[in-house]
Design a protein around this motif. Structure first.
Motif, PDB file in Angstrom:
ATOM      1  N   SER A  61       0.544  -1.015   0.000  1.00  0.00           N
ATOM      2  CA  SER A  61       0.210   0.360   0.257  1.00  0.00           C
ATOM      3  C   SER A  61       0.853   1.541  -0.138  1.00  0.00           C
ATOM      4  O   SER A  61       0.142   2.551  -0.062  1.00  0.00           O
ATOM      5  N   VAL A  62       2.446   0.905   0.171  1.00  0.00           N
ATOM      6  CA  VAL A  62       3.031   2.172   0.043  1.00  0.00           C
ATOM      7  C   VAL A  62       3.885   2.252  -1.229  1.00  0.00           C
ATOM      8  O   VAL A  62       4.730   1.198  -1.298  1.00  0.00           O
ATOM      9  N   THR A  63       4.645   3.147  -1.392  1.00  0.00           N
ATOM     10  CA  THR A  63       5.294   3.664  -2.511  1.00  0.00           C
ATOM     11  C   THR A  63       6.364   5.193  -2.015  1.00  0.00           C
ATOM     12  O   THR A  63       5.978   5.589  -1.299  1.00  0.00           O
ATOM     13  N   ALA A  64       7.613   4.371  -2.095  1.00  0.00           N
ATOM     14  CA  ALA A  64       8.765   5.744  -2.412  1.00  0.00           C
ATOM     15  C   ALA A  64       9.198   5.570  -3.005  1.00  0.00           C
ATOM     16  O   ALA A  64       9.842   4.706  -3.750  1.00  0.00           O
ATOM     17  N   GLN A  65       9.521   6.953  -4.535  1.00  0.00           N
ATOM     18  CA  GLN A  65      10.072   7.422  -5.420  1.00  0.00           C
ATOM     19  C   GLN A  65      10.781   8.323  -5.186  1.00  0.00           C
ATOM     20  O   GLN A  65      11.171   9.754  -4.156  1.00  0.00           O
ATOM     21  N   ALA A  77      14.662   5.642  -8.011  1.00  0.00           N
ATOM     22  CA  ALA A  77      14.260   5.254  -7.332  1.00  0.00           C
ATOM     23  C   ALA A  77      13.083   4.335  -7.518  1.00  0.00           C
ATOM     24  O   ALA A  77      12.378   5.832  -6.464  1.00  0.00           O
ATOM     25  N   GLN A  78      12.613   3.642  -6.836  1.00  0.00           N
ATOM     26  CA  GLN A  78      10.747   3.614  -6.760  1.00  0.00           C
ATOM     27  C   GLN A  78      11.247   2.589  -5.785  1.00  0.00           C
ATOM     28  O   GLN A  78      11.412   1.261  -6.944  1.00  0.00           O
ATOM     29  N   ALA A  79      10.231   2.601  -5.043  1.00  0.00           N
ATOM     30  CA  ALA A  79      10.028   0.866  -4.521  1.00  0.00           C
ATOM     31  C   ALA A  79       8.632   0.872  -3.831  1.00  0.00           C
ATOM     32  O   ALA A  79       7.687   1.720  -3.530  1.00  0.00           O
ATOM     33  N   ALA A  80       7.897  -0.618  -3.889  1.00  0.00           N
ATOM     34  CA  ALA A  80       7.020  -0.648  -3.486  1.00  0.00           C
ATOM     35  C   ALA A  80       7.000  -1.110  -1.775  1.00  0.00           C
ATOM     36  O   ALA A  80       7.551  -2.262  -1.896  1.00  0.00           O
ATOM     37  N   ALA A  81       5.735  -1.140  -0.741  1.00  0.00           N
ATOM     38  CA  ALA A  81       5.475  -2.932  -0.021  1.00  0.00           C
ATOM     39  C   ALA A  81       4.546  -2.127   1.354  1.00  0.00           C
ATOM     40  O   ALA A  81       3.828  -1.149   0.536  1.00  0.00           O
ATOM     41  N   PRO A  82       4.296  -3.075   2.306  1.00  0.00           N
ATOM     42  CA  PRO A  82       3.401  -2.385   2.802  1.00  0.00           C
ATOM     43  C   PRO A  82       2.937  -2.184   3.591  1.00  0.00           C
ATOM     44  O   PRO A  82       2.177  -1.393   4.371  1.00  0.00           O
ATOM     45  N   SER A  83       4.523  -1.407   4.523  1.00  0.00           N
ATOM     46  CA  SER A  83       4.393  -0.009   5.426  1.00  0.00           C
ATOM     47  C   SER A  83       5.498   1.353   4.720  1.00  0.00           C
ATOM     48  O   SER A  83       5.709   0.703   3.676  1.00  0.00           O
ATOM     49  N   VAL A  84       5.495   2.094   5.191  1.00  0.00           N
ATOM     50  CA  VAL A  84       5.921   3.416   4.864  1.00  0.00           C
ATOM     51  C   VAL A  84       7.369   3.027   5.442  1.00  0.00           C
ATOM     52  O   VAL A  84       8.547   2.918   3.928  1.00  0.00           O
ATOM     53  N   ASP A  85       7.703   2.361   6.357  1.00  0.00           N
ATOM     54  CA  ASP A  85       9.320   2.130   7.062  1.00  0.00           C
ATOM     55  C   ASP A  85      10.104   1.187   5.911  1.00  0.00           C
ATOM     56  O   ASP A  85      10.850   1.674   6.043  1.00  0.00           O
ATOM     57  N   GLU A  86       9.592  -0.010   5.490  1.00  0.00           N
ATOM     58  CA  GLU A  86      10.115  -0.561   4.602  1.00  0.00           C
ATOM     59  C   GLU A  86      10.047  -0.322   2.998  1.00  0.00           C
ATOM     60  O   GLU A  86      11.062  -0.401   2.180  1.00  0.00           O
ATOM     61  N   ALA A  87       9.249   0.460   2.482  1.00  0.00           N
ATOM     62  CA  ALA A  87       8.834   1.181   1.804  1.00  0.00           C
ATOM     63  C   ALA A  87      10.112   2.335   1.051  1.00  0.00           C
ATOM     64  O   ALA A  87      10.953   2.333   0.406  1.00  0.00           O
ATOM     65  N   ILE A  88      10.654   2.512   2.552  1.00  0.00           N
ATOM     66  CA  ILE A  88      12.145   3.764   2.833  1.00  0.00           C
ATOM     67  C   ILE A  88      13.150   3.235   2.790  1.00  0.00           C
ATOM     68  O   ILE A  88      14.196   3.297   2.014  1.00  0.00           O
ATOM     69  N   ASP A  89      13.518   2.078   3.491  1.00  0.00           N
ATOM     70  CA  ASP A  89      13.931   1.431   3.014  1.00  0.00           C
ATOM     71  C   ASP A  89      14.487   0.903   1.709  1.00  0.00           C
ATOM     72  O   ASP A  89      15.728   0.121   1.319  1.00  0.00           O
ATOM     73  N   ARG A  90      13.425   0.192   1.039  1.00  0.00           N
ATOM     74  CA  ARG A  90      13.916  -0.134  -0.160  1.00  0.00           C
ATOM     75  C   ARG A  90      14.204   0.304  -1.629  1.00  0.00           C
ATOM     76  O   ARG A  90      14.608   0.284  -2.177  1.00  0.00           O
ATOM     77  N   MET A  91      13.262   1.395  -1.491  1.00  0.00           N
ATOM     78  CA  MET A  91      14.102   2.718  -1.811  1.00  0.00           C
ATOM     79  C   MET A  91      15.524   3.546  -1.755  1.00  0.00           C
ATOM     80  O   MET A  91      16.055   3.231  -3.068  1.00  0.00           O
ATOM     81  N   ASP A  92      16.124   3.105  -0.758  1.00  0.00           N
ATOM     82  CA  ASP A  92      17.081   3.414   0.449  1.00  0.00           C
ATOM     83  C   ASP A  92      18.187   2.494  -0.736  1.00  0.00           C
ATOM     84  O   ASP A  92      19.333   3.046  -0.991  1.00  0.00           O
ATOM     85  N   ALA A  93      17.239   1.033  -0.830  1.00  0.00           N
ATOM     86  CA  ALA A  93      18.907  -0.316  -0.537  1.00  0.00           C
ATOM     87  C   ALA A  93      19.128   0.392  -2.637  1.00  0.00           C
ATOM     88  O   ALA A  93      19.848   0.386  -2.922  1.00  0.00           O
ATOM     89  N   LYS A  94      17.931   0.505  -2.975  1.00  0.00           N
ATOM     90  CA  LYS A  94      17.507   0.718  -4.977  1.00  0.00           C
ATOM     91  C   LYS A  94      18.737   2.523  -5.501  1.00  0.00           C
ATOM     92  O   LYS A  94      19.310   2.110  -6.362  1.00  0.00           O
ATOM     93  N   LEU A  95      18.584   2.987  -4.351  1.00  0.00           N
ATOM     94  CA  LEU A  95      19.045   3.926  -4.871  1.00  0.00           C
ATOM     95  C   LEU A  95      20.353   3.714  -4.691  1.00  0.00           C
ATOM     96  O   LEU A  95      21.642   4.816  -5.384  1.00  0.00           O
ATOM     97  N   ARG A  96      21.191   3.368  -3.786  1.00  0.00           N
ATOM     98  CA  ARG A  96      22.244   3.229  -3.454  1.00  0.00           C
ATOM     99  C   ARG A  96      23.135   2.239  -4.630  1.00  0.00           C
ATOM    100  O   ARG A  96      23.681   2.622  -5.271  1.00  0.00           O
ATOM    101  N   ARG A  97      22.191   1.252  -4.768  1.00  0.00           N
ATOM    102  CA  ARG A  97      23.125   0.869  -6.583  1.00  0.00           C
ATOM    103  C   ARG A  97      23.079   1.710  -7.528  1.00  0.00           C
ATOM    104  O   ARG A  97      23.694   1.813  -8.060  1.00  0.00           O
ATOM    105  N   GLN A  98      21.719   2.439  -8.188  1.00  0.00           N
ATOM    106  CA  GLN A  98      21.215   2.493  -8.531  1.00  0.00           C
ATOM    107  C   GLN A  98      22.703   3.922  -9.000  1.00  0.00           C
ATOM    108  O   GLN A  98      24.012   4.621 -10.330  1.00  0.00           O
ATOM    109  N   LEU A  99      23.144   4.815  -7.901  1.00  0.00           N
ATOM    110  CA  LEU A  99      24.165   5.940  -7.896  1.00  0.00           C
ATOM    111  C   LEU A  99      25.691   5.341  -7.964  1.00  0.00           C
ATOM    112  O   LEU A  99      26.362   5.828  -8.922  1.00  0.00           O
ATOM    113  N   GLU A 100      25.389   3.301  -7.773  1.00  0.00           N
ATOM    114  CA  GLU A 100      27.428   2.817  -8.023  1.00  0.00           C
ATOM    115  C   GLU A 100      26.741   2.880  -9.362  1.00  0.00           C
ATOM    116  O   GLU A 100      28.050   3.176  -9.935  1.00  0.00           O
TER     117      GLU A 100
END
Length: 267
Positions: A61-65, A77-100
């Motif tokens: 129910s939450v997307t973080a971009q 980087a965009q991620a979806a998850a059941p909770s706000v905290d998890e969506a932010i964590d997934r977004m963080d991990a994907k953005l790190r990979r994108q920057l690398e």
């Protein structure tokens, strides 16, 4: 005597939609602000968008971009998850990979565009066990976002770089050799497939290195209404077609909220 270069980081703009706590918005901004220091070039702008959908039936129910402008090159980087905290964590991990990956691509530009080893993107290309969008009843779906922009004239390798730095599942562009509106996406034995309005000949495309399969089917000639009907029938994540009203290649796709998005080239 050497002096250490210091960079002034831009403020992270945060947009919130739905029931998202201010503390969560601040946490997302702090995560992005910290990751900006990994950028290989100055970050000119940064933004975060948090969306929490109110439908209890929606599993994720939450997307973080997060979106960055790294010296004129967009990184997203965009991620979806059941909770706000998890969506932010997934977004963080994907953005790190994108920057690398962005840093690697910048460093390799003088020697040509880098191409992934076989299977490098495979973990991002395997279809999910269920659709990544909310299963909204077909009769309720609408085109709620229409983006129209001038398509970049690119080689396949350049389109590949743009697609992954923008964290897209597909990328609409104008292929440099044929001059055709084209879409690059995850599919086939090479995990990358190219579709064009008219299938190209063996030597029509501009030279590229990306392992690639090429669709031999011409894009269907459809109106927007017909495209919506076909996408609903096929259940595919997106549809590339020749727009009957515009005479250009366009993409209709499923959004996270179960509605449709439409991408068309600017005239």
């Amino acid at each position: 005597m050497r002096t250490k270069e210091t960079r002034t980081m831009p403020e992270v703009r945060v947009a919130v939609r739905g029931d998202v706590e201010p503390a969560s918005a601040s946490r997302a901004a702090a995560r992005v602000s910290r990751l900006m220091r990994l950028a290989h070039r100055p970050v000119l702008a940064a933004s975060v968008r948090l969306t929490k959908y109110g439908d209890p039936a929606r599993e994720r129910s939450v997307t973080a971009q997060a979106s960055l402008d790294v010296s004129g090159r967009p990184v997203r980087a965009q991620a979806a998850a059941p909770s706000v905290d998890e969506a932010i964590d997934r977004m963080d991990a994907k953005l790190r990979r994108q920057l690398e990956k962005s840093a690697l691509h910048w460093e390799a530009r003088r020697g040509g565009r880098p191409v992934p080893d076989p299977g490098e993107w495979r973990h991002e290309s395997v279809p999910a066990a269920h659709e990544p969008w909310f299963p909204r009843p077909e009769q309720e779906r609408e085109i709620v976002r229409h983006k129209s922009y001038s398509l970049a004239r690119s080689t396949v390798d350049e389109a590949f770089v743009d697609m992954h730095l923008l964290d897209y599942d597909f990328h609409l562009f104008t292929e440099a050799g044929t001059g055709q509106d084209s879409v690059l996406y995850h599919a086939g034995p090479t995990m990358h497939r190219l579709a064009q309005i008219v299938p190209p000949g063996p030597h029509d495309l501009s030279p590229f290195k990306l392992p690639l399969t090429i669709s031999r089917r011409p894009a269907p000639f459809l109106s927007t209404v017909e495209a919506v009907e076909r996408l609903g029938l096929t259940g595919l994540p997106f549809l590339f077609y020749l727009d009957a009203e515009r005479g250009r290649g366009s993409v209709l796709y499923h959004r996270y909220d179960g509605h449709y998005g439409l991408i068309t080239p600017a005239a």
